[in-house]
Scaffold this motif. Sequence first.
Motif, PDB file in Angstrom:
ATOM      1  N   LYS A   9      18.289 -29.856  18.708  1.00 40.42           N
ATOM      2  CA  LYS A   9      17.773 -30.311  17.402  1.00 40.42           C
ATOM      3  C   LYS A   9      18.238 -31.743  17.133  1.00 40.42           C
ATOM      4  CE  LYS A   9      18.235 -29.444  12.380  1.00 40.42           C
ATOM      5  NZ  LYS A   9      18.753 -28.556  11.316  1.00 40.42           N
ATOM      6  N   ASP A  66      19.033 -35.245   7.409  1.00 38.12           N
ATOM      7  CA  ASP A  66      18.388 -34.105   6.742  1.00 38.12           C
ATOM      8  C   ASP A  66      18.668 -34.159   5.242  1.00 38.12           C
ATOM      9  OD1 ASP A  66      17.271 -31.734   5.977  1.00 38.12           O
ATOM     10  OD2 ASP A  66      18.730 -30.444   6.999  1.00 38.12           O
ATOM     11  N   LYS A  88      18.405 -31.461  -0.946  1.00 36.80           N
ATOM     12  CA  LYS A  88      19.782 -30.960  -0.967  1.00 36.80           C
ATOM     13  C   LYS A  88      20.545 -31.568  -2.136  1.00 36.80           C
ATOM     14  CE  LYS A  88      20.396 -30.332   4.031  1.00 36.80           C
ATOM     15  NZ  LYS A  88      20.687 -28.894   3.995  1.00 36.80           N
ATOM     16  N   ASP A 109      23.106 -33.936  11.750  1.00 38.92           N
ATOM     17  CA  ASP A 109      22.108 -32.900  12.028  1.00 38.92           C
ATOM     18  C   ASP A 109      21.371 -33.140  13.350  1.00 38.92           C
ATOM     19  OD1 ASP A 109      21.191 -30.459  11.128  1.00 38.92           O
ATOM     20  OD2 ASP A 109      19.561 -31.288   9.924  1.00 38.92           O
ATOM     21  N   ASN A 138      10.413 -23.485   2.329  1.00 34.42           N
ATOM     22  CA  ASN A 138      11.549 -24.347   2.009  1.00 34.42           C
ATOM     23  C   ASN A 138      11.563 -25.468   3.044  1.00 34.42           C
ATOM     24  OD1 ASN A 138      14.148 -25.521   1.793  1.00 34.42           O
ATOM     25  ND2 ASN A 138      14.920 -23.648   0.820  1.00 34.42           N
ATOM     26  N   ASP A 171      13.720 -27.518   3.600  1.00 30.40           N
ATOM     27  CA  ASP A 171      15.060 -27.729   4.161  1.00 30.40           C
ATOM     28  C   ASP A 171      15.296 -26.863   5.396  1.00 30.40           C
ATOM     29  OD1 ASP A 171      17.522 -28.857   4.392  1.00 30.40           O
ATOM     30  OD2 ASP A 171      18.444 -27.761   2.722  1.00 30.40           O
ATOM     31  N   GLU A 199      14.021 -27.101   8.214  1.00 29.94           N
ATOM     32  CA  GLU A 199      13.193 -27.952   9.066  1.00 29.94           C
ATOM     33  C   GLU A 199      13.565 -27.846  10.541  1.00 29.94           C
ATOM     34  OE1 GLU A 199      15.905 -28.893   7.764  1.00 29.94           O
ATOM     35  OE2 GLU A 199      16.892 -29.998   9.374  1.00 29.94           O
ATOM     36  N   THR A 243      22.210 -27.496  14.803  1.00 31.29           N
ATOM     37  CA  THR A 243      22.947 -27.332  13.544  1.00 31.29           C
ATOM     38  C   THR A 243      21.968 -26.672  12.579  1.00 31.29           C
ATOM     39  OG1 THR A 243      22.219 -29.591  13.080  1.00 31.29           O
ATOM     40  CG2 THR A 243      24.478 -29.317  13.861  1.00 31.29           C
ATOM     41  N   LEU A 244      21.752 -25.380  12.773  1.00 29.23           N
ATOM     42  CA  LEU A 244      20.578 -24.756  12.144  1.00 29.23           C
ATOM     43  C   LEU A 244      20.804 -24.249  10.728  1.00 29.23           C
ATOM     44  CD1 LEU A 244      17.653 -24.410  13.242  1.00 29.23           C
ATOM     45  CD2 LEU A 244      18.159 -21.982  13.393  1.00 29.23           C
ATOM     46  N   GLY A 303      23.533 -23.358   7.290  1.00 25.77           N
ATOM     47  CA  GLY A 303      24.795 -23.326   6.570  1.00 25.77           C
ATOM     48  C   GLY A 303      25.386 -21.920   6.618  1.00 25.77           C
ATOM     49  N   TRP A 335      30.776 -30.770  13.922  1.00 26.80           N
ATOM     50  CA  TRP A 335      31.555 -31.844  13.305  1.00 26.80           C
ATOM     51  C   TRP A 335      32.612 -31.272  12.389  1.00 26.80           C
ATOM     52  CZ3 TRP A 335      26.742 -30.592  11.242  1.00 26.80           C
ATOM     53  CH2 TRP A 335      26.665 -30.391   9.856  1.00 26.80           C
TER      54      TRP A 335
HETATM   55  N1  BES Z   1      20.912 -28.854   8.805  1.00 31.30           N
HETATM   56  C1  BES Z   1      20.892 -27.766   7.896  1.00 31.30           C
HETATM   57  C2  BES Z   1      21.971 -26.738   8.210  1.00 31.30           C
HETATM   58  C3  BES Z   1      23.361 -27.099   7.790  1.00 31.30           C
HETATM   59  C4  BES Z   1      23.727 -27.072   6.463  1.00 31.30           C
HETATM   60  C5  BES Z   1      24.310 -27.374   8.736  1.00 31.30           C
HETATM   61  C6  BES Z   1      25.020 -27.346   6.095  1.00 31.30           C
HETATM   62  C7  BES Z   1      25.603 -27.645   8.375  1.00 31.30           C
HETATM   63  C8  BES Z   1      25.968 -27.641   7.051  1.00 31.30           C
HETATM   64  C9  BES Z   1      19.551 -27.045   7.965  1.00 31.30           C
HETATM   65  O1  BES Z   1      18.466 -27.852   8.211  1.00 31.30           O
HETATM   66  C10 BES Z   1      19.342 -26.422   6.642  1.00 31.30           C
HETATM   67  O2  BES Z   1      19.216 -27.130   5.688  1.00 31.30           O
HETATM   68  N2  BES Z   1      19.321 -25.097   6.603  1.00 31.30           N
HETATM   69  C11 BES Z   1      19.155 -24.388   5.402  1.00 31.30           C
HETATM   70  C12 BES Z   1      18.264 -23.206   5.681  1.00 31.30           C
HETATM   71  C13 BES Z   1      17.822 -22.493   4.443  1.00 31.30           C
HETATM   72  C14 BES Z   1      16.887 -23.352   3.636  1.00 31.30           C
HETATM   73  C15 BES Z   1      17.168 -21.198   4.851  1.00 31.30           C
HETATM   74  C16 BES Z   1      20.531 -23.940   4.926  1.00 31.30           C
HETATM   75  O3  BES Z   1      21.355 -23.557   5.747  1.00 31.30           O
HETATM   76  O4  BES Z   1      20.765 -24.003   3.719  1.00 31.30           O
END
Ligand code: BES
Length: 505
Positions: A269, A274, A281, A292, A349, A351, A353, A378-379, A381, A473
């Motif tokens: 990825k 992001d 966010k 990301d 959503n 986010d 992505e 980094t999919l 949170g 990270w």
């Molecule tokens: N890049 C983020 C995941 C992420 C968030 C990694 C915080 C490290 C720390 C990913 O693109 C994302 O935003 N995922 C969302 C998915 C949700 C909308 C289902 C998330 O984890 O909030």
Amino acid sequence: MEYSVKSGTPEKQHSGCLAVGVYTGNKLSDAAQQLDEVTGGAIKQILRRGDHGGKPGQTLLVHNLPHSPSERVLLVGCGKEKEFHEPRYREVTAAAIGALKNTGATEVTSYLTDLDVKGRDVLWKLRHAVEVTEAALYRFDRLKKKNGEDENRRALKRMILAVGSRSDLQPGELAVKEGLAIAAGMRLAKDLGNLPPNICTPAYLAEQAVELARQYGLKSTVLEEAQMRELNMGALLSVARGSHQPPRLIVLEYRGGAEHEAPIALVGKGVTFDTGGISIKPAANMDEMKFDMCGAASVLGAIKATAELKLPLNVVGVIPATENMPGGQASRPGDVITSMSGQTVEILNTDAEGRLILCDALTYAGRFNPALVIDIATLTGACVVALGGHASGLFANNDQLARELLNAGKYTWDRAWQLPLWEDYQKGLDSNFADMANVSGGRDAGAIIGASFLARYTKDYKWAHLDIAGTAWKTGKEKGATGRPVPMLTQFLIDRARKESAPSE
Ligand code: BES
Ligand code: MN
Ligand code: ZN
């Protein structure tokens, strides 16, 4: 840093510095014991006076020990001898480097490599000595006006790794070679991760990949927007729409194996920033979303290490690179797009992505008829909530592949933990308007839902997914990319290469 491997006892070494371990309870390591004997009990005396308690990572630099031909001796606390296992060994090695980089010593002969680590051999110990040392010396200061070291400081340049006997020299040399290759891959991954998002754009990532290809004679292909459109990569393009930075699909091909041998595909990825898009966010810590693209960086790092080691394998890296921004053309929640696979997705959503860009990259990877595919991202949170920063989340549609990755992670101390990919989770992605939604309604099992989405695009091959959201990270005072999971991926490839070249059973 320059490394060499040497066998021989400490009291005979003419070194700028000897590093030797001491345990708690005034217990000396073998090397410390030998030094103590030749110096007339000087080391025991230091412990008896209470100047060093052997606490893990505690260090004391001693000059001019009587009858020792070395200029300095660094006593390194190792904790309780019984508790001296893998993480302690790594911690103690890092502590020694931390103490020495602020001294005048330009070389160190380390006897920490001769300490007993339960179940681990010379190869393991020297590999980790090199990797930990390189990590301890890593610095990202190229964007500071006054970068680099204090000019008056004589920097540590040479490390001599002590081994117990001459028969350890050969595995020792191999360990240095592998350790340096992995460290170089990690350094590349860290640098790319740490670079700010205004510099490390999709185009920049592509340039770096092309440069890597040039250095090692790999084949590189960079697809631009028009080609993505031709390939019907509607999911990847839907994410890129909100950004002024044009996306890239980066492909690197390393061919170390037989011509017709199926390649191992690594898909990373590469979201260079992001924001969340229209589902934006919150402001706090949003800067960290420059990381990301660490999945992409780990693919480049692992390929670099593979090329350094000239592993007899075919490896292809596929990196979808884009920003996720809330521009006027950005995707809206409710949009339905068609992915390259033909499956449609309702974007609930923007986010979520990562799965959108990965699904098209995973479909594209199928064109290489891969032996297996590993994606690194980094999919979610949610994966950080589940596993924190210690383990990456692992998902796989093949148990053997999962086991190999788990083992590679254990060996390199870059561990993963497997989570389920059961069919039961799939209904979370049901949509009234498309073949699937990109998120589920609730917050349950977020990491698994993300993986379950990807599973719909990876049915044609053996596949594993690494969610590195927690491991790629560090936040807070030590904020910065870790270079993970380059060690796990490279070890996986090393193990595969060993299997390939071994005579068949
Ligand atoms: N890049 C983020 C995941 C992420 C968030 C990694 C915080 C490290 C720390 C990913 O693109 C994302 O935003 N995922 C969302 C998915 C949700 C909308 C289902 C998330 O984890 O909030
Ligand atoms: Mn996101
Ligand atoms: Zn993301």
